[in-house]
Design an enzyme around this catalytic site. Structure first.
Site, PDB file in Angstrom:
ATOM      1  N   ASN A   9       4.314   1.150   0.582  1.00 40.46           N
ATOM      2  CA  ASN A   9       3.666   0.181  -0.307  1.00 40.46           C
ATOM      3  C   ASN A   9       2.156   0.373  -0.173  1.00 40.46           C
ATOM      4  O   ASN A   9       1.554  -0.059   0.799  1.00 40.46           O
ATOM      5  CB  ASN A   9       4.064  -1.249   0.101  1.00 40.46           C
ATOM      6  CG  ASN A   9       3.296  -2.293  -0.687  1.00 40.46           C
ATOM      7  OD1 ASN A   9       2.742  -2.001  -1.748  1.00 40.46           O
ATOM      8  ND2 ASN A   9       3.256  -3.515  -0.177  1.00 40.46           N
ATOM      9  N   LYS A  11      -0.112  -0.996  -1.780  1.00 34.82           N
ATOM     10  CA  LYS A  11      -0.886  -2.202  -2.124  1.00 34.82           C
ATOM     11  C   LYS A  11      -2.002  -1.816  -3.103  1.00 34.82           C
ATOM     12  O   LYS A  11      -1.776  -0.981  -3.974  1.00 34.82           O
ATOM     13  CB  LYS A  11      -1.428  -2.879  -0.872  1.00 34.82           C
ATOM     14  CG  LYS A  11      -0.376  -3.037   0.232  1.00 34.82           C
ATOM     15  CD  LYS A  11      -0.811  -3.985   1.293  1.00 34.82           C
ATOM     16  CE  LYS A  11       0.146  -3.908   2.472  1.00 34.82           C
ATOM     17  NZ  LYS A  11       0.136  -5.079   3.305  1.00 34.82           N
ATOM     18  N   HIS A  96       6.948 -10.065  -2.325  1.00 35.73           N
ATOM     19  CA  HIS A  96       6.172  -9.575  -1.180  1.00 35.73           C
ATOM     20  C   HIS A  96       5.336 -10.732  -0.633  1.00 35.73           C
ATOM     21  O   HIS A  96       4.873 -11.584  -1.383  1.00 35.73           O
ATOM     22  CB  HIS A  96       5.277  -8.405  -1.614  1.00 35.73           C
ATOM     23  CG  HIS A  96       4.592  -7.756  -0.455  1.00 35.73           C
ATOM     24  ND1 HIS A  96       3.437  -8.258   0.101  1.00 35.73           N
ATOM     25  CD2 HIS A  96       4.919  -6.654   0.282  1.00 35.73           C
ATOM     26  CE1 HIS A  96       3.079  -7.485   1.116  1.00 35.73           C
ATOM     27  NE2 HIS A  96       3.958  -6.511   1.255  1.00 35.73           N
ATOM     28  N   GLU A  98       2.380 -11.014   0.250  1.00 34.84           N
ATOM     29  CA  GLU A  98       1.059 -11.228  -0.372  1.00 34.84           C
ATOM     30  C   GLU A  98       1.203 -11.893  -1.735  1.00 34.84           C
ATOM     31  O   GLU A  98       0.344 -12.680  -2.148  1.00 34.84           O
ATOM     32  CB  GLU A  98       0.308  -9.884  -0.449  1.00 34.84           C
ATOM     33  CG  GLU A  98      -0.196  -9.470   0.927  1.00 34.84           C
ATOM     34  CD  GLU A  98      -0.170  -7.982   1.194  1.00 34.84           C
ATOM     35  OE1 GLU A  98      -0.152  -7.190   0.244  1.00 34.84           O
ATOM     36  OE2 GLU A  98      -0.155  -7.610   2.392  1.00 34.84           O
ATOM     37  N   GLU A 168      10.320  -8.902   6.154  1.00 33.62           N
ATOM     38  CA  GLU A 168       8.927  -8.687   6.538  1.00 33.62           C
ATOM     39  C   GLU A 168       8.348  -9.996   7.061  1.00 33.62           C
ATOM     40  O   GLU A 168       7.862 -10.822   6.279  1.00 33.62           O
ATOM     41  CB  GLU A 168       8.115  -8.235   5.325  1.00 33.62           C
ATOM     42  CG  GLU A 168       8.558  -6.907   4.759  1.00 33.62           C
ATOM     43  CD  GLU A 168       7.415  -6.213   4.025  1.00 33.62           C
ATOM     44  OE1 GLU A 168       7.116  -5.074   4.388  1.00 33.62           O
ATOM     45  OE2 GLU A 168       6.806  -6.805   3.146  1.00 33.62           O
ATOM     46  N   GLY A 174       0.255  -6.411   8.325  1.00 33.26           N
ATOM     47  CA  GLY A 174      -1.162  -6.075   8.373  1.00 33.26           C
ATOM     48  C   GLY A 174      -1.875  -6.664   9.579  1.00 33.26           C
ATOM     49  O   GLY A 174      -3.099  -6.720   9.617  1.00 33.26           O
ATOM     50  N   SER A 213       3.504  -3.982  10.078  1.00 32.47           N
ATOM     51  CA  SER A 213       2.734  -3.177  11.028  1.00 32.47           C
ATOM     52  C   SER A 213       3.514  -1.987  11.593  1.00 32.47           C
ATOM     53  O   SER A 213       3.388  -1.647  12.769  1.00 32.47           O
ATOM     54  CB  SER A 213       2.190  -4.063  12.160  1.00 32.47           C
ATOM     55  OG  SER A 213       1.246  -4.981  11.632  1.00 32.47           O
TER      56      SER A 213
END
Ligand code: PEP
Length: 249
Positions: A9, A11, A96, A98, A168, A174, A213
């Protein structure tokens, strides 16, 4: 065990020119493999560059990071499932962390998006995961089950159509904090049981990916963990060198 899915991904990284260069290097160093599936989620603007680079590499799938649930209309800045399918996407990320936590995507919206993806003949990869606060309150399993049920609640062909799931944990995305292989296995088992309840026996082979991560050092242990069918990788997929190391894990 399922053939692992190693998903990148990117992003909001790697525009068309960088994507072209990335793919040139990646494909030169990553010959066709039959023991795993590679999947790229580039920014939508870079999809054409990735699709052109892939050519007849059918062992590598193209995905998209987000879609709108409507088929068309007055939705400035949005893209429909039909459009991303036309551009070569086979898989769509939905929910996701985010999207949920930065852009406020709701459970209802993840349901609408998964239904639109099913209607458009593509495969949703529904992302679920608890925050640190929810984990510390002992609610991790309840949270991911709620997200899973909600995300797939408007799909009508769960018993026959392919879906993918990515666990996730929000606290691992991250941040440099990774779930242990045991943590991931435990949550994947919870998700598998719920998926079987929702989709029937077919869900025994539904890919459930771990993300958060992941890097070249921890990927081998995570991808080998029980019930982990692949990895969804953000930061370590943006640079071709580190992605090659993860993809080969
Ligand atoms: C992701 O974006 O899905 C992700 C897991 O990010 P990172 O690998 O950077 O934690």
């Amino acid at each position: 065990m399922n053939r692992p899915v190693m998903a990148a991904n990117w992003k909001m990284n790697n525009g068309p020119t960088t994507a072209r260069e990335f793919m040139q290097t990646f494909l030169a160093q990553y010959p066709r493999q039959n023991d795993r599936t590679i999947l790229f989620f580039p920014p939508t603007l870079s999809m054409a560059a990735v699709a052109a680079a892939l050519g007849d590499r059918r062992d590598i799938l193209l995905g998209v990071q987000n879609v709108h649930w409507a088929d068309q209309g007055a939705f400035t800045g949005e893209l429909s499932v039909g459009m991303v399918r036309d551009a070569g996407a086979r898989v769509v990320l939905v929910g996701h962390s985010e999207r949920r936590h930065v852009f406020g995507e709701t459970l209802d919206q993840t349901a609408l998006k998964c239904a639109a993806v099913e209607r458009g003949g593509l495969t949703p990869m529904l992302c679920v995961g608890e925050t640190l606060e929810q984990r510390e309150a002992g609610r991790a399993a309840d949270v991911v089950i709620e997200q899973l049920r909600a995300g797939f609640s408007m799909m009508t062909q769960l018993a026959t159509k392919d879906v993918m799931v990515a666990y996730e944990p929000v606290w691992a995305i991250g941040t440099g904090h990774t779930a242990t292989a045991d943590d991931a296995s435990r949550m994947h088992r919870v998700l598998r049981a719920e998926l079987i309840a929702l989709c029937g026996d077919r869900a025994r082979t539904t890919p459930i990916l771990y993300g958060g991560s992941v890097n070249a050092a921890n990927a081998p242990e995570l991808v080998a963990a029980r019930e982990v069918d692949g990895l969804l990788v953000g930061g370590a997929s943006v640079d071709v060198g580190s992605w090659l190391a993860v993809a080969r894990a």
